[in-house]
Design a protein around this motif. Structure first.
Motif, PDB file in Angstrom:
ATOM      1  N   GLY A 199       0.899  -1.157  -0.030  1.00 18.70           N
ATOM      2  CA  GLY A 199      -0.037   0.013   0.210  1.00 18.70           C
ATOM      3  C   GLY A 199       0.838   1.164  -0.018  1.00 18.70           C
ATOM      4  N   LEU A 200       0.473   2.511  -0.677  1.00 20.79           N
ATOM      5  CA  LEU A 200       1.253   3.662  -0.629  1.00 20.79           C
ATOM      6  C   LEU A 200       0.183   4.671  -0.328  1.00 20.79           C
ATOM      7  N   ARG A 201       0.584   5.792   0.302  1.00 21.40           N
ATOM      8  CA  ARG A 201      -0.245   6.614   0.420  1.00 21.40           C
ATOM      9  C   ARG A 201      -0.442   7.618  -0.871  1.00 21.40           C
ATOM     10  N   GLY A 202      -1.236   8.354  -1.030  1.00 21.71           N
ATOM     11  CA  GLY A 202      -1.473   9.429  -2.094  1.00 21.71           C
ATOM     12  C   GLY A 202      -0.917  10.869  -1.958  1.00 21.71           C
ATOM     13  N   ILE A 203      -1.059  11.798  -2.657  1.00 25.82           N
ATOM     14  CA  ILE A 203      -0.336  13.050  -2.438  1.00 25.82           C
ATOM     15  C   ILE A 203      -1.400  14.189  -2.906  1.00 25.82           C
ATOM     16  N   ALA A 204      -1.296  15.200  -2.382  1.00 19.85           N
ATOM     17  CA  ALA A 204      -1.689  16.683  -2.932  1.00 19.85           C
ATOM     18  C   ALA A 204      -0.717  17.635  -2.665  1.00 19.85           C
ATOM     19  N   THR A 205      -0.199  18.360  -3.427  1.00 14.80           N
ATOM     20  CA  THR A 205       0.662  19.509  -3.222  1.00 14.80           C
ATOM     21  C   THR A 205       0.170  20.805  -3.555  1.00 14.80           C
ATOM     22  N   TYR A 206       0.740  21.886  -2.837  1.00 17.76           N
ATOM     23  CA  TYR A 206       0.074  23.100  -2.994  1.00 17.76           C
ATOM     24  C   TYR A 206       1.130  24.150  -2.690  1.00 17.76           C
ATOM     25  N   GLU A 207       1.049  25.493  -3.596  1.00 17.73           N
ATOM     26  CA  GLU A 207       1.619  26.512  -3.091  1.00 17.73           C
ATOM     27  C   GLU A 207       0.628  27.802  -2.679  1.00 17.73           C
ATOM     28  N   LEU A 208       1.094  28.141  -1.373  1.00 14.47           N
ATOM     29  CA  LEU A 208      -0.227  29.259  -0.894  1.00 14.47           C
ATOM     30  C   LEU A 208       0.499  30.669  -1.082  1.00 14.47           C
ATOM     31  N   HIS A 209       0.087  31.498  -1.628  1.00 11.18           N
ATOM     32  CA  HIS A 209       0.708  32.914  -1.618  1.00 11.18           C
ATOM     33  C   HIS A 209      -0.228  33.719  -0.800  1.00 11.18           C
ATOM     34  N   VAL A 210       0.304  34.631   0.240  1.00 11.92           N
ATOM     35  CA  VAL A 210      -0.606  35.672   0.886  1.00 11.92           C
ATOM     36  C   VAL A 210      -0.083  37.020   0.563  1.00 11.92           C
ATOM     37  N   GLN A 211      -0.855  37.805   0.109  1.00  4.92           N
ATOM     38  CA  GLN A 211      -0.380  39.339  -0.202  1.00  4.92           C
ATOM     39  C   GLN A 211      -0.919  40.098   0.672  1.00  4.92           C
ATOM     40  N   GLY A 212      -0.356  41.251   1.252  1.00  4.44           N
ATOM     41  CA  GLY A 212      -0.410  42.292   2.243  1.00  4.44           C
ATOM     42  C   GLY A 212      -0.447  43.601   1.351  1.00  4.44           C
ATOM     43  N   PRO A 213       0.597  44.534   2.018  1.00  4.36           N
ATOM     44  CA  PRO A 213       0.595  45.848   1.321  1.00  4.36           C
ATOM     45  C   PRO A 213       1.066  45.797   0.016  1.00  4.36           C
ATOM     46  N   SER A 214       1.327  46.767  -0.510  1.00  2.00           N
ATOM     47  CA  SER A 214       1.662  46.889  -2.137  1.00  2.00           C
ATOM     48  C   SER A 214       3.155  46.632  -2.204  1.00  2.00           C
ATOM     49  N   GLN A 215       3.810  46.997  -0.953  1.00  5.97           N
ATOM     50  CA  GLN A 215       5.317  46.910  -0.991  1.00  5.97           C
ATOM     51  C   GLN A 215       5.843  46.555   0.654  1.00  5.97           C
ATOM     52  N   ASP A 216       7.049  46.150   0.801  1.00  2.00           N
ATOM     53  CA  ASP A 216       7.650  46.068   2.134  1.00  2.00           C
ATOM     54  C   ASP A 216       7.430  47.492   2.833  1.00  2.00           C
ATOM     55  N   LEU A 217       7.104  47.362   4.121  1.00  2.00           N
ATOM     56  CA  LEU A 217       6.715  48.651   4.875  1.00  2.00           C
ATOM     57  C   LEU A 217       7.408  48.569   6.220  1.00  2.00           C
ATOM     58  N   HIS A 218       7.878  49.788   6.751  1.00  2.00           N
ATOM     59  CA  HIS A 218       8.940  49.898   7.803  1.00  2.00           C
ATOM     60  C   HIS A 218       8.149  49.740   8.872  1.00  2.00           C
ATOM     61  N   SER A 219       8.508  48.346   9.765  1.00  2.00           N
ATOM     62  CA  SER A 219       7.864  47.878  10.765  1.00  2.00           C
ATOM     63  C   SER A 219       7.496  48.899  12.078  1.00  2.00           C
ATOM     64  N   GLY A 220       8.292  49.859  12.130  1.00  2.00           N
ATOM     65  CA  GLY A 220       8.253  50.816  13.163  1.00  2.00           C
ATOM     66  C   GLY A 220       7.235  51.885  12.744  1.00  2.00           C
ATOM     67  N   SER A 221       6.975  52.383  11.588  1.00  2.00           N
ATOM     68  CA  SER A 221       6.024  53.369  11.124  1.00  2.00           C
ATOM     69  C   SER A 221       4.684  52.800  10.922  1.00  2.00           C
ATOM     70  N   PHE A 222       4.799  51.260  10.585  1.00  2.00           N
ATOM     71  CA  PHE A 222       3.743  50.745  10.169  1.00  2.00           C
ATOM     72  C   PHE A 222       2.784  49.414  10.997  1.00  2.00           C
ATOM     73  N   GLY A 223       4.010  49.151  12.014  1.00  2.00           N
ATOM     74  CA  GLY A 223       3.675  47.830  12.906  1.00  2.00           C
ATOM     75  C   GLY A 223       2.668  48.356  13.668  1.00  2.00           C
ATOM     76  N   GLY A 224       1.582  47.208  13.699  1.00  2.00           N
ATOM     77  CA  GLY A 224       0.564  47.573  14.578  1.00  2.00           C
ATOM     78  C   GLY A 224      -0.804  48.232  13.963  1.00  2.00           C
ATOM     79  N   ALA A 225      -0.446  48.832  12.713  1.00  2.00           N
ATOM     80  CA  ALA A 225      -1.598  49.009  11.837  1.00  2.00           C
ATOM     81  C   ALA A 225      -1.803  48.515  10.345  1.00  2.00           C
ATOM     82  N   VAL A 226      -1.084  47.507  10.202  1.00  2.00           N
ATOM     83  CA  VAL A 226      -1.141  46.792   9.165  1.00  2.00           C
ATOM     84  C   VAL A 226      -1.055  45.002   9.177  1.00  2.00           C
ATOM     85  N   MET A 227      -1.883  44.127   8.757  1.00  2.00           N
ATOM     86  CA  MET A 227      -1.782  42.767   9.047  1.00  2.00           C
ATOM     87  C   MET A 227      -0.304  42.455   8.291  1.00  2.00           C
TER      88      MET A 227
END
Length: 462
Positions: A199-227
């Motif tokens: 017996g063999l197990r089957g498989i299912a593989t994926y790539e999950l991409h999560v998008q937030g702001p349109s560019q990297d943000l300064h974590s001091g200026s924006f941390g706590g205000a943006v996910m």
């Protein structure tokens, strides 16, 4: 000369040619046939050409089957009236070798150390496939016809899902027609304990991409205000499996069939302990779904794993940002009756229900295949039991395997054949990891077991 006398002469020839057999494997392993690397297309073909020449030189009828990707190599011996036909399947492509710095010797510079041959592809699958190639080629070199017809299909895309083989298999069904498929791309139960895998197990593989702001943000200026997309990704992954190892996707277990009491009892009698298994993989404690043994969890229960995570600054030093995006490579191992297409629908709905605010995501489905079970009460299994015990000196045990060989189920469906999964590798062979290896003694025992298998199958058909 009787068939038995000719066979014993063959065994003596295998022994005298053992160094040449190993030299052949070293030569094949030097070819970096990484099928997922577009820069290695020529090398992948060179590995296919190598096995084509091996078959041709031995007198098999051989041809290259071109595909939209990497080619197949097909070879066959003459038909034998009244005898079954066996198809040997294997693959000449290999996984990427990275991280290169973790290899003690070069991944494509095969090196023998402490009785093991180290190289990418040593056990997965060039070394194991070559055991069957050598047994047939040397049988013919001994000047005696094989007692049954053997066909070979050696492909170059197993490590990327065998998509072209799955697509072309119905067109090739007549040419590949057989009574049994023999595959050596798995392992023994433990060092010194060979196995037949049903017996063999089957498989299912994926790539999950999560998008937030349109560019990297300064974590001091924006941390706590943006996910933060990396945090969102981790939350989404965490929602898939709980602390007891149970998958939380609704409907995930609906098609899972319970293990029989007899099967669970049989596996409990296998010799390996949890302590030895943990030590073998370098962890101080095992983890998995509660209520099941280690073998049950890794062979016959469905699972979820994260195969890679990417987000934010990866260079030296600290860069205090909220990354614009994050991604993960995911895989599920499925058991028979679970459907990878249905799982994709379930996973997408689950992610929609567990998406943190402030981000969007995209799920790319890579490849999937169902699990499989093979019959265990066939003359092929009986022949394999005898052949393996004679070659390895120990009677094999019957096991399942947690890994996946996606094309096996399609062989069963399209060719209507039995399957024999005979692995010569070991659990610490580091398949898909740095320092992949293959025990040299098991390589030679595998060649002998293969030769004995053809002899034993033919005896049962007389």
């Amino acid at each position: 000369m009787s068939n038995d006398e000719a066979f014993h002469d063959l065994l003596a020839l295998l022994q005298s040619n053992s160094q040449q057999s190993l030299d052949d494997l070293v030569e094949w392993l030097r070819i970096p046939s990484v099928s997922s690397d577009s820069g290695k297309i020529a090398e992948v073909r060179r590995a296919g050409d190598w096995v084509y020449e091996k078959f041709s030189a031995a007198g098999l009828q051989t041809r290259i089957i071109e595909t939209e990707g990497h080619p197949f190599v097909f070879a066959e011996t003459p038909a034998v009236d009244g005898q079954p036909i066996v198809l040997v399947y294997g693959h000449y492509d290999v996984q990427p070798a990275e991280p290169l710095e973790d290899w003690i010797s070069g991944p494509f510079d095969p090196t023998v150390r402490d009785g093991n041959l180290y190289a990418r592809g040593a056990t997965d699958d060039k070394g194991q496939a070559l055991t069957h190639i050598q047994s047939v080629c040397q049988w013919l070199a001994a000047g005696n016809p094989l007692p049954l017809q053997i066909k070979f299909l050696i492909e170059g895309e197993e490590e990327v899902g065998s998509g072209n083989l799955e697509r072309l298999l119905p067109e090739l069904a007549d040419e590949l027609a057989c009574d049994c498929v023999v595959i050596s791309d798995s392992g023994q139960y433990a060092n010194g304990q060979p196995a037949i895998t049903y017996g063999l197990r089957g498989i299912a593989t994926y790539e999950l991409h999560v998008q937030g702001p349109s560019q990297d943000l300064h974590s001091g200026s924006f941390g706590g205000a943006v996910m933060n997309p990396a945090i969102a990704l981790c939350k989404m992954i965490d929602s898939i499996v709980n602390g007891d190892g149970v998958i939380q996707i609704p409907g995930y277990y609906d098609a899972v069939q319970p293990l029989s009491d007899s099967e669970r009892q049989q596996w409990r009698q296998l010799p390996q302990t949890d302590e030895a298994f943990a030590a073998g993989v370098g962890v101080n404690e095992l983890f998995g779904e509660k209520g099941y043994s280690t073998d049950e969890r890794r062979w016959a229960r469905p699972t979820f794993d994260v195969n890679g995570l990417t987000s934010g600054h990866q260079g030296e030093g600290v860069k205090t940002i909220i990354p614009a995006e994050a991604s993960a490579k995911l895989s599920f191992r499925l058991v028979p009756d679970q459907d990878p297409v249905k799982l994709t629908e379930q996973l997408e709905q689950h992610l929609r229900n567990h998406t943190p605010p402030g981000v969007t995501w995209n799920l790319k489905s890579d490849h999937g295949a169902p699990g499989m079970l093979a019959a265990t009460d066939t003359p092929f299994v009986d022949a394999a039991n005898v052949a393996i015990e004679a070659a390895f000196g120990t009677k094999p045990v019957m096991i399942r395997e947690g890994g996946s060989i996606p094309i096996v189920t399609r062989f069963q469906e399209v060719l209507g054949c039995d399957c024999l999964l005979l692995g010569w590798g070991l659990s610490d062979d580091n398949a898909h990891s740095p320092n992949e290896k293959f025990c040299v003694a098991d390589f030679h025992r595998g060649i002998e077991a293969s030769a004995r298998l053809w002899h034993e199958i033919a005896k049962r058909a007389q």
